[in-house]
Design an enzyme around this catalytic site. Structure first.
Site, short mmCIF file in Angstrom:
data_model
loop_
_atom_site.label_atom_id
_atom_site.label_comp_id
_atom_site.label_asym_id
_atom_site.label_seq_id
_atom_site.Cartn_x
_atom_site.Cartn_y
_atom_site.Cartn_z
N LYS A 22 2.90 10.56 8.07
CA LYS A 22 2.36 10.10 9.37
C LYS A 22 3.08 10.72 10.58
O LYS A 22 2.91 11.90 10.83
CB LYS A 22 2.39 8.58 9.40
CG LYS A 22 1.35 7.99 8.41
CD LYS A 22 1.03 6.56 8.69
CE LYS A 22 0.12 5.93 7.68
NZ LYS A 22 -1.28 5.94 8.03
N PHE A 72 0.85 -1.19 0.00
CA PHE A 72 0.00 0.00 0.00
C PHE A 72 0.89 1.24 0.00
O PHE A 72 1.76 1.37 0.85
CB PHE A 72 -0.92 0.03 1.22
CG PHE A 72 -1.86 1.20 1.21
CD1 PHE A 72 -2.94 1.23 0.33
CD2 PHE A 72 -1.67 2.29 2.06
CE1 PHE A 72 -3.80 2.33 0.29
CE2 PHE A 72 -2.53 3.38 2.02
CZ PHE A 72 -3.60 3.40 1.14
N THR A 127 1.15 23.61 -4.74
CA THR A 127 1.01 24.93 -4.11
C THR A 127 1.72 24.97 -2.75
O THR A 127 2.64 25.74 -2.53
CB THR A 127 -0.48 25.29 -3.91
OG1 THR A 127 -1.13 25.20 -5.16
CG2 THR A 127 -0.64 26.69 -3.33
N ASP A 184 9.30 2.93 1.06
CA ASP A 184 8.14 3.65 1.58
C ASP A 184 8.09 3.45 3.10
O ASP A 184 7.65 2.41 3.59
CB ASP A 184 6.87 3.11 0.90
CG ASP A 184 5.61 3.79 1.42
OD1 ASP A 184 5.68 4.48 2.46
OD2 ASP A 184 4.55 3.60 0.80
C1 LIG Z 1 3.09 2.50 3.70
C2 LIG Z 1 2.15 3.62 3.34
N1 LIG Z 1 2.41 4.39 2.29
C3 LIG Z 1 1.62 5.41 1.93
C4 LIG Z 1 0.47 5.69 2.65
C5 LIG Z 1 -0.42 6.81 2.22
O1 LIG Z 1 -0.37 7.87 3.12
P1 LIG Z 1 -1.53 8.96 3.10
O2 LIG Z 1 -2.75 8.30 3.62
O3 LIG Z 1 -0.99 10.03 4.00
O4 LIG Z 1 -1.67 9.43 1.70
C6 LIG Z 1 0.16 4.91 3.76
C7 LIG Z 1 -1.07 5.18 4.54
O5 LIG Z 1 -1.51 4.42 5.34
C8 LIG Z 1 1.02 3.85 4.12
O6 LIG Z 1 0.76 3.06 5.17
#
Ligand SMILES: Cc1ncc(COP(=O)(O)O)c(C=O)c1O
Length: 500
Positions: A359, A218, A383, A328
């Site tokens: 986060k 994700f 922006t 990520d």
């Molecule tokens: C591993 C990971 N990447 C990206 C995201 C996306 O972050 P956002 O919800 O701030 O767009 C999340 C959100 O849970 C995540 O757990």
């Protein structure tokens, strides 16, 4: 914002990363200390109603005509929430092991953050939201140095701030594509045809390149690139167009990891072979992989782990095919795994090309290794490009994490937490696969229905958690979680499981 102000006065205060891929927290034998402005410790959860209570239910009904409210668990009273305990509007006090989907590093109303926001010298940062790419505030460089750069992954000296986790990954993807094409062109410039076709969404200007991500991963859903690279939930994907990018299998390991070394190595080798095959076939199909994007621990997809050897080999394969490595760390970053960045535990010989975060850092962003910035200015951005008000909080958060040695605390509390989960796993047959790094822990139940019932029972007994994947419960507490909080949780979980 003490340090920033000091820095503006001329005394530059720099953090020096101690050694390659070893955090200072890991090397020090000094014990962690509790925050000087420590919270008033409360006795534990206190439940007056079930979750959601009547006031939450009424507010959910009020919200519903305005926007989707079916996902709301309860309405919170943040003014009365404190440390690891969240209060709801019905007067229930819950031990929060979800912490705004892993986004609350110091618990609720941490005195250092509250003081920074109350400081009249900082009012202008809250009152005026700038377009950071054009007119950043004069404190901006000092704030970046005191927050994001003070804990930057090894050798990463550049950071771009963004709005959220999805934006962070989206910008990392765009950086990878631009870099790939830059490399292809060498010292040449884009052709007239490329310039004309890109604004019509046609090749060759809109070029054929891809991002390789993993099944169950994700990377966000606020942008279609990040969502294309995500595959953890059908509900997020259905009916939405996606780029034609490849997905490789992510290892499905058996737990405890130490008891399944051979089987798990075989599983990782299977996935690595698939990665290599994809890199090769994408190249042959004229849609090369510009970057491999991977979570250190798949979060939303069900707390799935892979070994340092897997990630090392992934980096090697990427290099062989000119694909950058994007790690990520949106959910794993900022201390929760017992490392400031989870990928530090892999002991890579060279840093990843980019590390994305959001986060717990409050601001989204991308750490970028040298040499990846696009040749022309202004090709990445939006922006706001982040928010100095959030950086103000990040300065305090990093200060407290370092000052109070919170990553050490995470290791201590995490050890207790995982040990306790494993003991419960031995006592209750419905519990399995207890796993974790630091306080970033999870455990499985036999089915989605049982998992959801256990979560509901935990809510009603005063522990706030959510699930991940199909049948896991994930724990994402604040870094300030103590062994005492862990004991409270394990006792309550024990009671809940006894009723199943
Ligand atoms: C591993 C990971 N990447 C990206 C995201 C996306 O972050 P956002 O919800 O701030 O767009 C999340 C959100 O849970 C995540 O757990």
């Amino acid at each position: 914002m003490k340090r920033v102000l000091r820095q503006l006065a001329g005394a530059t205060l720099r953090y020096h990363h101690p050694c390659r891929y070893r955090s200072s927290f890991a090397r020090s034998s000094a014990p962690f200390v509790q925050s000087r402005e420590s919270y008033e410790e409360v006795d534990g959860p206190e439940m007056i109603t079930s979750i959601p209570g009547p006031r939450s239910k009424a507010l959910i009904d009020d919200l519903n005509p305005i926007q989707e409210s079916r996902t709301v668990h309860f309405f919170a009273d943040y003014a009365s929430s404190n440390g690891s305990y969240v209060m709801d509007v019905d007067g229930n006090r819950l031990l929060d092991l979800n912490c705004q989907i892993a986004s609350l590093p110091l618990g609720y109303n941490h005195p250092a953050i509250v003081a920074a926001l109350r400081n009249p010298n900082n009012t202008h940062l809250l009152a005026n939201r700038p377009a950071l790419g054009y007119c950043p505030p004069r404190e901006f460089v000092a704030m970046l140095e005191d927050s994001l750069l003070a804990v930057a992954p090894f050798k990463m000296k550049q950071v771009m701030t963004t709005m959220c986790g999805s934006c962070s990954n989206e910008n990392a993807f765009k950086t990878s594509f631009m870099h790939y094409m830059q490399q292809m062109r060498g010292s040449g410039s884009p052709t007239d045809e490329e310039i004309q076709t890109c604004v019509q969404n046609k090749t060759p200007g809109s070029c054929k390149l891809s991002i390789l991500a993993f099944s169950g991963g994700f990377h966000g859903r606020s942008s279609l690139g990040a969502l294309t690279a995500s595959s953890s939930k059908v509900a997020f994907k259905l009916d939405l167009p996606a780029f034609d990018w490849p997905l490789a299998p992510f290892p499905q390991l058996q737990y405890p990891l130490e008891d399944h070394i051979r089987e798990n190595r075989e599983e990782e080798n299977r996935c690595l072979a698939a990665v290599e095959e994809i890199l090769d076939s994408q190249l042959k199909a004229n849609c090369p992989v510009a970057a491999i994007c991977v979570e250190p621990i798949q979060a939303e997809g069900g707390d799935n782990y892979a070994s340092p050897a897997f990630f090392k080999e992934l980096q090697r394969l990427g290099k062989a095919y000119r694909a950058l490595l994007i790690v990520d760390e949106v959910q794993t970053g900022c201390g929760a795994t017992g490392h400031m960045w989870a990928h530090e535990s892999w002991q890579l010989d060279e840093p990843p090309d980019m590390v994305t975060f959001s986060k717990k850092m409050q601001t989204g962003g991308v750490y970028v290794r040298n040499g990846l910035r696009p040749k022309q200015p202004g090709r990445l951005g939006c922006t706001w490009m982040g928010d100095p008000a959030k950086l103000l909080m990040a300065v305090e958060i990093i200060d407290v994490i370092l000052r109070d040695r919170l990553v050490d605390l995470v290791r201590v509390s995490g050890g207790e937490l995982l040990g306790g989960l494993k003991e419960l796993e031995n006592s209750y047959s419905i519990l399995s696969a207890a796993r974790g790094m630091g306080t970033y822990c999870a455990v499985d139940l036999p089915t989605t229905e049982i998992r959801d019932d256990v979560i509901k029972a935990l809510h009603n007994r005063g522990v706030y958690v959510i699930g991940s994947g199909v049948r896991s419960i994930r724990l994402r507490p604040a870094l300030t979680l103590t062994p005492r909080h862990v004991g409270v949780f394990l006792d309550i979980l024990d009671g809940v499981l006894a009723d199943f």
